[in-house]
Design an enzyme around this catalytic site. Structure first.
Site, PDB file in Angstrom:
ATOM      1  N   HIS A 172     -83.018  98.364 -46.942  1.00  0.00           N
ATOM      2  CA  HIS A 172     -84.419  98.798 -46.806  1.00  0.00           C
ATOM      3  C   HIS A 172     -84.526  99.854 -45.702  1.00  0.00           C
ATOM      4  O   HIS A 172     -85.377  99.752 -44.811  1.00  0.00           O
ATOM      5  CB  HIS A 172     -85.321  97.594 -46.530  1.00  0.00           C
ATOM      6  CG  HIS A 172     -85.421  96.673 -47.709  1.00  0.00           C
ATOM      7  ND1 HIS A 172     -86.284  96.891 -48.758  1.00  0.00           N
ATOM      8  CD2 HIS A 172     -84.723  95.556 -48.047  1.00  0.00           C
ATOM      9  CE1 HIS A 172     -86.130  95.925 -49.679  1.00  0.00           C
ATOM     10  NE2 HIS A 172     -85.184  95.116 -49.267  1.00  0.00           N
TER      11      HIS A 172
ATOM     12  N   GLU B  20     -81.470  91.916 -49.535  1.00  0.00           N
ATOM     13  CA  GLU B  20     -81.354  92.915 -50.602  1.00  0.00           C
ATOM     14  C   GLU B  20     -80.618  94.180 -50.166  1.00  0.00           C
ATOM     15  O   GLU B  20     -81.178  95.271 -50.224  1.00  0.00           O
ATOM     16  CB  GLU B  20     -82.761  93.277 -51.110  1.00  0.00           C
ATOM     17  CG  GLU B  20     -83.536  92.078 -51.623  1.00  0.00           C
ATOM     18  CD  GLU B  20     -84.947  92.433 -52.094  1.00  0.00           C
ATOM     19  OE1 GLU B  20     -85.397  91.868 -53.071  1.00  0.00           O
ATOM     20  OE2 GLU B  20     -85.607  93.281 -51.450  1.00  0.00           O
TER      21      GLU B  20
ATOM     22  N   ASP C 159     -89.268  99.824 -43.635  1.00  0.00           N
ATOM     23  CA  ASP C 159     -88.730  99.620 -44.985  1.00  0.00           C
ATOM     24  C   ASP C 159     -88.421 100.987 -45.583  1.00  0.00           C
ATOM     25  O   ASP C 159     -88.607 102.023 -44.927  1.00  0.00           O
ATOM     26  CB  ASP C 159     -89.723  98.821 -45.856  1.00  0.00           C
ATOM     27  CG  ASP C 159     -88.980  97.885 -46.811  1.00  0.00           C
ATOM     28  OD1 ASP C 159     -88.169  98.402 -47.590  1.00  0.00           O
ATOM     29  OD2 ASP C 159     -89.196  96.663 -46.753  1.00  0.00           O
TER      30      ASP C 159
HETATM   31  C1  ACM Z   1     -87.682  89.664 -49.693  1.00  0.00           C
HETATM   32  O1  ACM Z   1     -88.641  89.286 -50.385  1.00  0.00           O
HETATM   33  N1  ACM Z   1     -86.966  90.716 -50.054  1.00  0.00           N
HETATM   34  C2  ACM Z   1     -87.322  88.989 -48.470  1.00  0.00           C
END
Ligand code: ACM
Ligand code: ZN
Length: 543
Positions: A277, A341, A200
């Site tokens: 991420h 995201e 991440d």
């Molecule tokens: C997430 O909670 N961004 C998958």
């Protein structure tokens, strides 16, 4: 080789512990979680004596893991010495039957013997998990003298074949031994998929030989935000702890954990995030980003604009190298490629990304993401694997074999199931165990936010909104433990338990439980948490 020839008998000596069965109530049986398919109380009890012995009536692959689990249970009670012999008349018999389904079992306890029959070795293993709950909890802390187990016949099988729990080891690192404890907790709850979030913005935690800086640079965060971020990154009022946070899993660590999981009938699905991420990877190799700028491993939470460049071929060479090493380590059918995201801000200004869009006739940045996802999927397919991704992967279309993990509600999962893709339901409203368990948060450890009480988890219906034909595309459910505000394992257990008990029942139990009945059974299960030294939230129980 016939079964008698390969049979092993394990003789127990000195199983003599004092015990008052205070956990017995009503039917005389302790409550079992997750609720089994059928439980029929019989007369009498089986008393564990010094001469108890175990006969394993099958040499199927995996039987020894189920037997090992039983040995661990017995030795956990009184330090039983285990011997091997071949007596089919032993007092504990483990076997298989074609008449039982996958992961199913029949646990038949009479005053004379304990007979465990599984549809497969996993079924035997789950029977042992149930047996653990029938042994009075006090027996595990040595405060017992005579250990008796009530006579009962339990017939049980799982509702769903994917019963997942995700651990985010990127935001905070958990040691190899802590991950093993996590797997033990999963096994106790009959959960069978460990989704391991390994990369991440704030940390890259998996050793990759061909890119050593991923852990050299990417596993070390200079400092971590303390408390909530009042105004976003680089806000001058933001307070940091100024302590570096680091840690990664070596390849040997990973092999050991995958094997530890396998012996508990748990599949490990690694997650390597693409294309968002990405900051820890970009900090390690700046050429992976659109601008080539040097970044630091991120020190605050939430979504970051700095993502992998999809225009440059070097990004795909990188991912193919990384995924080749990942697939060498993890035998799982599915590899999680993230997908959630991912802002397009960097792509919009990037000549490489824009050229890619022109060349590939892509009309939107979500199509650019889908193009990248598809390339990773093709590569993984060439290695015999399939992708699983967060529900954002649906936005510009997915291939029929991709699995969708529905987290922004269940809508993504419903849409995917209706178009014939398999799905795992993991919506924030029922599955996000980083949310508070109580409304009275003043005395709680700081959490991400939200409110997910035990009863809400229990009420989760993963099939809601799906008709009979679509339901078969729901592989299962998953609880997610994001760890932005979970700095140590004790707190991880606190957030996980007892909500995992409720989720295990959603995932496992076809028999209809109701919440008061669950709470009554949970009271006994909590005794087991106490005996095993697991931290759990008492406030969750007061909601
Ligand atoms: C997430 O909670 N961004 C998958
Ligand atoms: Zn780019």
């Amino acid at each position: 080789m016939n079964t008698a020839a390969i049979a092993k008998v394990i003789s127990g000596t000195a199983i003599v512990c004092a015990l008052m069965c205070s956990c017995m109530k009503g039917s005389g049986l302790p409550g079992i979680v997750p609720l089994p398919g059928s439980v029929v109380a019989e007369k009498g009890e089986f008393v564990l004596l010094g001469e108890s012995d175990i006969y394993i009536a099958s040499d199927a692959e995996g039987m020894e893991y189920a037997a090992d689990e039983l040995k661990t249970v017995l030795s956990g009670i009184c330090g039983v010495a285990v011997l091997e012999s071949d007596d089919p008349g032993a007092s504990v018999v483990l076997g298989l039957s074609d008449e039982l389904g996958e992961s199913s079992y029949l646990l038949d306890i009479s005053p004379d013997r304990i007979k465990i029959t599984g549809g497969d070795p996993a079924g035997v293993f789950y029977a042992v998990q149930t047996l653990k709950q029938l042994v009075p909890a006090q027996a595990y802390n040595g405060k017992a003298g005579r250990v008796s187990i009530p006579a009962v016949v339990i017939n049980d099988s799982p509702k769903m074949m994917y019963r997942g729990v995700m651990l985010d080891a990127a935001r905070h690192f958990f040691t190899k031994d802590e991950v093993k404890k996590f797997l033990d907790i999963m096994a106790l709850h009959k959960m069978n998929v460990f989704h391991w979030h390994l990369t991440d913005d704030q940390g890259w935690r998996i050793e990759i030989d061909s890119y050593p800086e991923l852990v050299g640079t990417g596993s070390v965060r200079k400092r971590t935000i303390v408390g909530k971020d009042p105004g976003g990154e680089y806000d001058e009022t933001t307070v940091y702890d100024e302590t570096p946070h680091s840690g990664y899993y070596t390849k040997d660590d990973i092999r050991e954990i995958v094997e530890y999981a396998r012996r508990r009938f748990i599949t490990v699905i690694p997650e390597v995030e693409f294309p968002g991420h990405a900051v820890a990877a970009l900090a390690s190799y700046p050429w992976l980003g659109c601008t080539g700028e040097q970044y630091e491993v991120r020190q605050t939470w939430d979504i970051d604009d700095r993502v992998f460049c999809i225009g440059k071929e070097s990004t795909f060479r990188f991912f193919e190298d990384v995924l080749a090493e990942v697939t060498d380590l993890f035998p799982s059918e599915y590899i999680h490629i993230g997908g959630d995201e991912c802002p397009s801000k960097m792509w919009e200004k990037c000549p490489h990304c824009n050229r890619r869009m022109e060349q590939e006739h892509l009309d939107s940045y979500r199509q650019l993401q889908a193009y990248g996802t598809f390339r990773l999927e093709k590569f993984l397919e060439s290695r015999g694997r399939r992708i699983i991704g967060w529900d954002e992967i649906l936005e510009a279309g997915i291939s029929p074999s991709a699995v969708v993990m529905s987290w922004r509600g269940t809508e993504g999962g419903i849409k995917a199931a209706k178009s014939g893709n398999y799905v795992v339901m993991s919506p924030t409203g029922y599955s996000y165990f980083d949310y508070y368990q109580t409304r009275n948060t003043e005395n709680e450890p700081l959490a991400w936010g939200g409110y997910l009480p035990l009863e809400k988890v229990y009420s989760f219906d993963p099939y809601e909104g799906l008709d009979a034909d679509d339901k078969k595309f729901v592989l299962g459910v998953q609880a997610n433990l994001w760890t932005e505000y979970i700095p140590d394992f004790r707190q991880a257990e606190y957030m996980l338990l007892p909500r995992l008990a409720a989720m295990s029942e959603v995932a496992w139990s076809s028999a209809s439980g109701n919440y008061p009945d669950f709470r009554a059974r949970l009271a006994d299960f909590l005794e087991l948490y106490r005996s095993f030294g697991y931290t759990f939230s008492e406030t969750a129980l007061r909601e």
